[in-house]
Write a protein that holds these residues in place. Structure first.
Motif, short mmCIF file in Angstrom:
data_model
loop_
_atom_site.label_atom_id
_atom_site.label_comp_id
_atom_site.label_asym_id
_atom_site.label_seq_id
_atom_site.Cartn_x
_atom_site.Cartn_y
_atom_site.Cartn_z
N ARG A 1 0.85 -1.20 0.00
CA ARG A 1 0.00 0.00 0.00
C ARG A 1 0.88 1.24 0.00
O ARG A 1 1.85 1.32 0.76
N PRO A 2 0.57 2.24 -0.84
CA PRO A 2 1.34 3.48 -0.82
C PRO A 2 1.34 4.12 0.56
O PRO A 2 0.38 3.97 1.33
N ALA A 3 2.39 4.85 0.86
CA ALA A 3 2.53 5.47 2.18
C ALA A 3 1.33 6.33 2.55
O ALA A 3 0.90 6.35 3.70
N ALA A 4 0.77 7.04 1.58
CA ALA A 4 -0.35 7.94 1.87
C ALA A 4 -1.56 7.19 2.43
O ALA A 4 -2.30 7.72 3.26
N TYR A 5 -1.77 5.96 1.99
CA TYR A 5 -2.88 5.17 2.52
C TYR A 5 -2.58 4.68 3.93
O TYR A 5 -3.49 4.48 4.74
N LEU A 6 -1.32 4.46 4.24
CA LEU A 6 -0.94 4.02 5.58
C LEU A 6 -1.01 5.15 6.58
O LEU A 6 -1.31 4.93 7.76
N THR A 7 -0.70 6.36 6.13
CA THR A 7 -0.74 7.51 7.04
C THR A 7 -2.08 8.24 7.01
O THR A 7 -2.39 8.99 7.92
N GLY A 8 -2.85 8.03 5.92
CA GLY A 8 -4.11 8.74 5.77
C GLY A 8 -3.94 10.19 5.36
O GLY A 8 -4.87 10.99 5.49
N GLU A 9 -2.76 10.52 4.83
CA GLU A 9 -2.52 11.92 4.47
C GLU A 9 -1.62 12.03 3.24
O GLU A 9 -0.67 11.25 3.08
N ALA A 10 -1.95 12.99 2.38
CA ALA A 10 -1.11 13.33 1.24
C ALA A 10 -1.09 14.84 1.10
O ALA A 10 -2.00 15.54 1.59
N TRP A 11 -0.07 15.35 0.43
CA TRP A 11 0.07 16.79 0.25
C TRP A 11 -0.06 17.15 -1.22
O TRP A 11 0.41 16.43 -2.11
N PHE A 12 -0.73 18.28 -1.47
CA PHE A 12 -0.94 18.75 -2.84
C PHE A 12 -0.99 20.27 -2.81
O PHE A 12 -1.73 20.85 -2.01
#
Length: 306
Positions: free
Chosen positions: A82-93
């Motif tokens: 799973r991509p890191a963003a799914y593990l942390t629940g956060e992405a930046w844009f």
């Protein structure tokens, strides 16, 4: 394990994680493009450290309990893909944080830097009053537009109610309920008549053959947000065929098509697409002004009907 007990500092954990990621053949492309940055994201999250914490923190020691939490999260990345963003629940844009889960794609469009620039010289950012974001997903493009165009109301459209639930969470997170309106619609179908200075979209554009070849990390994302028929252009052509009816006279259409760029130009060799350049990396995003969408609307519709 004895070797893991030797991991004493944040730097040790990041280095160890990056090494294990490379050893296990992980693939990156959901907010990071290399093993070190992916490990840094996960280690920071596990230790409750902010993004971009001071570099000298890397030498700080971690407790036994902290090390256990970090190693567990790094292990999940390896075992689940799973991509890191799914593990942390956060992405930046566009410099903004967003909640994400498997109901939406992980934000990563290169369009962020053009949103930050206000699409000048094609637009006067202060004069933009209405923006339409088609296939909004997490709502990252819609929210970024509302933040960077001070006077703009944004309609954010998606066919997926699951994606719109995530977008709603992000609109509320940034306090933009009065500026971003979420609409469940198949592109323009459920919209009330309006004219927009900016229609922007990162639609599904991955053709079947490419979809099957994607690394495992990408298959955690919703296929609805990635796959498109007709060599990846089915949804893009629908947008092109209707955009003229929704653009203001001074408006522009901006659409990401990624690796389908060559196929699009082959289908429409006479259309003067402007392909945007990116300082931070990226490709496959075109711009047309309102006049161009009207001039070639018949061509777009003929392809749509063929």
């Amino acid at each position: 394990m004895a070797d893991q007990a030797e991991l004493q500092t944040i730097r040790d954990l990041v280095r160890w994680g990056a090494s294990r990621f490379r050893e296990n053949g992980l693939v990156f492309g959901h907010g990071t493009d290399n093993a070190f940055d992916e490990a840094l994201v996960l280690v920071s999250h596990a230790l409750h450290l902010p993004v971009g914490f001071p570099e000298h923190y890397l030498g700080a020691n971690v407790t036994t309990a902290e090390r256990s939490v970090v190693l567990d999260l790094l292990g999940q990345r390896i075992e689940t893909r799973r991509p890191a963003a799914y593990l942390t629940g956060e992405a930046w844009f566009a410099g903004l944080p967003f909640y994400v889960d498997e109901r939406v794609l992980v934000p990563r469009s290169p369009m962020a830097e053009w949103i930050e620039r206000g699409f000048t010289p094609w637009l006067e950012p202060d004069n933009v009053e209405r923006v339409l974001d088609l296939c909004t997903g997490s709502g990252c493009i819609a929210v970024a537009c509302a933040v960077h165009f001070d006077n703009a109301e944004v309609d954010a459209v998606d066919i997926s109610p699951e994606a719109l639930a995530v977008a709603k969470r992000n609109v509320e997170r940034h306090g933009l309920e009065d500026w971003v309106r979420l609409v469940e619609s198949d592109l323009f179908d459920a919209l009330e008549p309006a004219r927009y200075q900016l229609i922007i979209s990162n639609p599904p554009y991955v053709p079947d053959e490419e979809m099957q070849a994607l690394p495992e990390e990408y298959h955690h994302e919703p296929e609805l947000g990635l796959r498109a028929e007709q060599a990846g252009l089915a949804i893009v052509v629908r947008i092109l065929a209707q955009a003229a009816d929704w653009l203001a006279d001074d408006g522009i259409l901006v659409v990401e098509v990624g690796n389908s760029q060559d196929m699009l130009m082959e289908c429409f060799p006479d259309v003067p697409f402007t392909w945007l350049d990116f300082e931070r990396g990226g490709h496959g995003v075109f711009l047309l002004d309102a006049g161009q969408t009207r001039e070639f609307q018949g061509v777009f519709r003929s392809i749509l009907c063929s």
